[in-house]
Design an enzyme around this catalytic site. Structure first.
Site, PDB file in Angstrom:
ATOM      1  N   ALA A  66       0.786  -1.103   0.010  1.00  7.98           N
ATOM      2  CA  ALA A  66       0.031  -0.026  -0.067  1.00  7.98           C
ATOM      3  C   ALA A  66       0.918   1.268   0.002  1.00  7.98           C
ATOM      4  CB  ALA A  66      -0.748  -0.090   1.145  1.00  7.98           C
ATOM      5  N   GLY A 111       0.716  -5.060   0.624  1.00 10.15           N
ATOM      6  CA  GLY A 111      -0.536  -5.147  -0.364  1.00 10.15           C
ATOM      7  C   GLY A 111      -0.130  -5.871  -1.578  1.00 10.15           C
ATOM      8  N   GLU A 114      -0.534  -9.370  -0.930  1.00 13.28           N
ATOM      9  CA  GLU A 114      -1.822  -9.944  -0.710  1.00 13.28           C
ATOM     10  C   GLU A 114      -2.630  -9.818  -2.045  1.00 13.28           C
ATOM     11  OE1 GLU A 114      -2.096  -6.457   2.097  1.00 13.28           O
ATOM     12  OE2 GLU A 114      -2.830  -8.041   3.795  1.00 13.28           O
TER      13      GLU A 114
END
Ligand code: CO8
Length: 260
Positions: A66, A111, A114
């Protein structure tokens, strides 16, 4: 006009979705997440697309997490809804009704890992590095990492990776089952295309039902999952693809599936 962080190129029935924000190693800022979601919404309506490959722009990074520069926008009382938005975008990618392959061309951190984990299959270039470094920032994975990582590699390994920010190289990722294939640097997308073409030659209804049975079955008991498998098989046996598959076998020719 908003900067374009997500590119989508369609070739031979495959959509190649590239997260491209190379100055920040393809970190996921909010506009990127929105564009990613919009891209998948458009692909969902495009029945000419038989499968998707997600990769990162450049040779260094898939997605480095992120966007840390946005963290000051998030406070204790807004964090849950902020995370929920990203989680649902990733859930929609996971539930996309055709195969999605991650071609991991470099860093897959936070992220980024992910995002890779919500894809069906992960192919890593040998320079790929995986990790969940959130605890260095005093936070935890927020886009599904605490849930998908233990499901893929087991709870002990997942906690080791997250607690200690253990970085995993491509060969180790292969060994622990985080990725399915490792290829030379720069070859991840080509390998993903090769695999996707092979998958696309199979019965599309069957592939869709395999994905549903595996993904939804993982959250069920063994009995419940097998009931779901039987229902998915009913869908296959009601489809034209199944007649064509059997006919093609008996006539000793390749099947010409219609995905119906
Ligand atoms: N966010 C924002 N910018 C980033 C990020 C990121 N995640 N990663 C790299 N960048 C930027 C750097 O700031 C740098 O920018 P600049 O050139 O302007 O200084 C540029 O990309 C290049 O990075 P480096 O110079 O650091 O490149 P190196 O090769 O030295 O290092 C690394 C590469 C190891 C990948 C390093 O950049 C790094 O550690 N990045 C951060 C990785 C990380 O911690 N990711 C997890 C983020 S948290 C998360 O993903 C989940 C949070 C869920 C909550 C979301 C709420 C918003």
């Amino acid at each position: 006009m908003e900067k374009e962080y997500v590119r989508c190129q369609i070739e031979e029935g495959m959509a190649i979705v590239t997260i491209d924000n190379q100055a920040a190693l393809n970190a996921l800022n909010q506009p990127t997440l929105t564009q990613l979601d919009q891209t998948f919404a458009a692909l969902a309506k495009n029945q000419d697309v038989k499968g998707v490959i997600i990769t990162g722009g450049g040779e260094k990074s898939f997605v480095a997490g992120a966007d840390i520069s946005e963290f000051n926008q998030v406070k204790g009382d807004t964090a849950a809804s902020f995370m929920g938005r990203g989680q649902r975008i990733f859930d929609r990618i996971e539930a996309f009704d055709r195969p999605v392959i991650a071609a991991i061309n470099g860093f897959a951190l936070g992220g980024g890992n992910e995002l890779a984990m919500c894809c069906d299959i992960r192919i890593a270039a040998e320079n790929a590095i995986f990790g969940q470094p959130e605890v260095n920032l005093g936070i935890i994975p927020g886009y599904g990492g605490t849930q998908r990582l233990p499901r893929l590699v087991g709870p002990g390994k997942a906690k080791e990776i997250i607690f200690a920010d253990e970085r995993i190289n491509a060969q180790e990722a292969l060994r622990i089952g985080l990725v399915q294939r490792v290829v030379p640097k720069g070859q991840a997308v080509e390998e993903a295309k090769k695999l996707l073409k092979k998958i696309m030659s199979k019965g599309p209804v069957a592939i869709k039902m395999v994905k549903k049975a595996v993904n939804e079955g993982l959250a069920m008991s063994l009995r419940g999952g097998q009931d779901l498998e039987a229902l998915c098989q009913s869908v296959c046996f009601s489809a034209e693809d199944k007649d064509e598959g059997a006919r093609a076998f008996l006539e000793k020719r390749p099947a010409n599936f219609k995905g119906k």
